[in-house]
Structure formats: structure tokens, C-alpha cells
Design an enzyme around this catalytic site. Structure first.
Site, PDB file in Angstrom:
ATOM      1  N   ASP A 167       2.915  -0.155   2.451  1.00 38.12           N
ATOM      2  CA  ASP A 167       2.915  -0.175   3.912  1.00 38.12           C
ATOM      3  C   ASP A 167       3.225   1.227   4.440  1.00 38.12           C
ATOM      4  O   ASP A 167       3.500   2.143   3.678  1.00 38.12           O
ATOM      5  CB  ASP A 167       3.962  -1.163   4.421  1.00 38.12           C
ATOM      6  N   ASP A 224       5.877   1.831   6.512  1.00 37.97           N
ATOM      7  CA  ASP A 224       7.202   1.704   7.100  1.00 37.97           C
ATOM      8  C   ASP A 224       7.022   1.318   8.573  1.00 37.97           C
ATOM      9  O   ASP A 224       6.187   0.464   8.875  1.00 37.97           O
ATOM     10  CB  ASP A 224       8.006   2.992   6.891  1.00 37.97           C
TER      11      ASP A 224
END
Length: 292
Positions: free
Chosen positions: A210, A212
Site C-alpha cells: 500500500d 500508507d
């Protein structure tokens, strides 16, 4: 030349190694407590392998409760010479996208509730962490990732957070913009510190899941998206591991970067002032310099 024994610490989504000959799960006793799980031993392409699932099979341990000292001690006790750490992470860089791997070479440690050293009162030791990973192993991991068709980035700074919560937006922006970090995770510290104290060559393969919470087009971390990416990353990680034995080799010379001699001048406590109980617990980790 010494015989290579390759240890792999599997992170989220990676709970076993495929293709091991003579594969067997075994429990290892450690004076530092119970490791995360039993370890899987076997031979892969002629190289002895030891696999340890960091969170335990079934993902039992949170990042802050992983028994890091027991894990590293268990690997050292089994004769492991080289450790490959595989872990999930978030990215602070557009070009480091979910599904990519990063061969980490630096850390910023923001953990605060973990046992970070084998040494302490009664036997004080200080090791250098200026370069906390082994470039030789990093080369092998990079080559294995490319051979496996994985998009890989060589070099990056890993921000180790305490967790188990993910970052606030303010934290994410600070780590990215002010601190210059590249990826963020919860498990490579104190693992890398302990591996250095145990004189183990250590390389970190961070698997991006991802962005973050800093990325304007992706918003906050979504655990369902992470799990989807984790599944694909785990398959890539297994492909990477299968290629490592050929690249690392069945035999190895002393580490050119000195990882296997990190304790040469690290112990400061005089022999007659050392705590016998602590010295006994250090038999695997520091037996080379303390005397078995």
C-alpha cells in the site's frame, strides 16, 4: 570456506517454503523464550534451509509481541549463517508501487516497547549498525527477484513503527517528506539489530502492499486491499526464495563486510565481572567470543 545454511524469516502471507527436500517442522528451545513457531528445515537446490514464520502459522503474533530474540537465537542455534527477512510494508514513494519489492539497506527505528538487545547488565555489548544489512545478501535477493520477474528496487530506508495501528496522516507525511524514508513496516526492528549481534548476515526484502496514508489518490490504508496484494506478493516471495540457493551458494567465505565478526571488539564487560547466567544465555549468539 564454510557450509551455507540459509534462514528465511517469513512475514505476513508467507508461512512456508515450497520444494524443500527432507522437509520437517521442529521445535527449537531457546533461553530467550519460545520462538514464534516451530521451524521448517530441509534442503533446497543443495543448500540447507531453515524457515521461520515470524508471526506463527495462522498469524498469531502482533508485531510488538513477536519474540524477536528467541527467533534469532533459534536460527543461530541451528547453524544458520545467512538470514533473509521477508516482510510486508507500505510505500512513501510513487515509484515504489504496491506489488513491488524493495531491498532495504537502512532503517529508522521508531519502536519503543520491544527487547532490542541480547546484551545488558552483566555483559555489555555494542555492535555497529551503520550498515545494518549485508550487501552480499542484498545482491542475491535483488538478482533472485529479477529472475522471478518481480519489479524490485535496490536500496531504501525502512521506517520501523511500533504498531499495531497504521500511521496517522501527519506521521506519514513527516516520515516521507522530512525524514526521507522510503517504506514503512512494523517488524524489521529489532530483528536486524539482533541479527547483527548474533553475527548473522542479514538482508531485508520488503514487499509493498500500500501507500500508507500520505498518497492523495489512495487515501488511508485499506486492510482488504492489503490482503489482496499480500496474496500476490507471497507468490512472488516464494519464487524469489526458490532462486536464492543458486545465488548464495552451498559454501561461503567469511563475509567481506564483517557481519560474521561483528562481536570482535563489542564486549566491554571484563571477563571476571560478567554475569554467568547471562553469559550462559548467550551461548549460541556470542559463544564465538565469550568461549563455549
Amino acid at each position: 570456506m564454510t557450509k551455507t545454511k540459509l534462514g528465511v524469516i517469513g512475514g505476513s502471507g508467507l508461512y512456508q517454503i515450497d520444494g524443500l527436500k527432507h522437509a520437517a517442522w521442529q521445535h527449537v528451545e531457546s533461553p530467550w523464550g519460545a520462538p514464534s513457531d516451530a521451524v521448517l528445515t530441509g534442503i533446497l537446490e543443495g543448500v540447507d534451509m531453515v524457515f521461520l514464520p515470524r508471526h506463527g502459522r495462522g498469524h498469531l503474533h502482533a508485531p510488538g509481541t513477536v519474540p524477536y530474540r528467541a527467533n534469532i537465537d533459534a536460527l543461530k542455534r541451528l547453524g544458520v549463517t545467512d538470514v533473509i527477512s521477508v516482510s510486508a510494508c507500505g510505500s512513501f514513494r510513487d515509484e515504489m508501487a504496491p506489488g513491488d519489492f524493495v531491498i532495504v539497506d537502512q532503517f529508522v527505528d521508531r519502536t519503543f516497547a520491544r527487547d532490542t538487545s541480547f546484551f545488558g547488565t552483566g555483559c555489555v555489548g555494542h555492535v555497529s549498525l551503520a550498515h545494518p544489512t549485508c550487501p552480499r545478501l542484498g545482491d542475491a535477493c535483488e538478482a533472485a527477484a529479477r529472475d522471478a520477474g518481480v519489479r524490485v528496487h535496490r536500496g531504501g530506508t525502512y521506517l520501523a513503527m511500533e504498531g499495531p495501528q497504521f500511521s496517522t496522516l501527519a506521521e506519514s507525511r513527516m516520515y516521507r517528506e522530512s525524514w526521507g524514508c522510503d517504506v514503512i513496516g512494523m517488524t524489521n526492528m529489532p530483528e536486524a539489530k539482533l541479527a547483527r549481534e548474533a553475527e548473522l548476515c542479514y538482508a531485508s526484502v520488503a514487499m509493498i502492499t500500500d501507500y500508507d496514508s500520505w498518497h492523495p489518490d489512495h487515501g488511508e490504508v485499506d486492510i482488504s486491499d492489503i490482503i489482496t496484494t499480500l496474496t500476490g506478493n507471497a507468490d512472488k516471495a516464494r519464487s524469489l526464495v526458490r532462486r536464492l540457493p543458486e545465488l548464495v551458494g552451498a559454501e561461503r567465505e567469511p563475509c567481506p563486510h564483517g557481519c560474521d565478526r561483528a562481536l570482535d571488539h563489542a564486549i566491554l564487560t571484563a571477563p571476571d565481572a560478567r554475569d554467568p547466567e547471562l553469559v550462559a544465555r548467550l551461548d549460541a549468539v556470542a559463544g564465538r567470543v565469550l568461549g563455549r
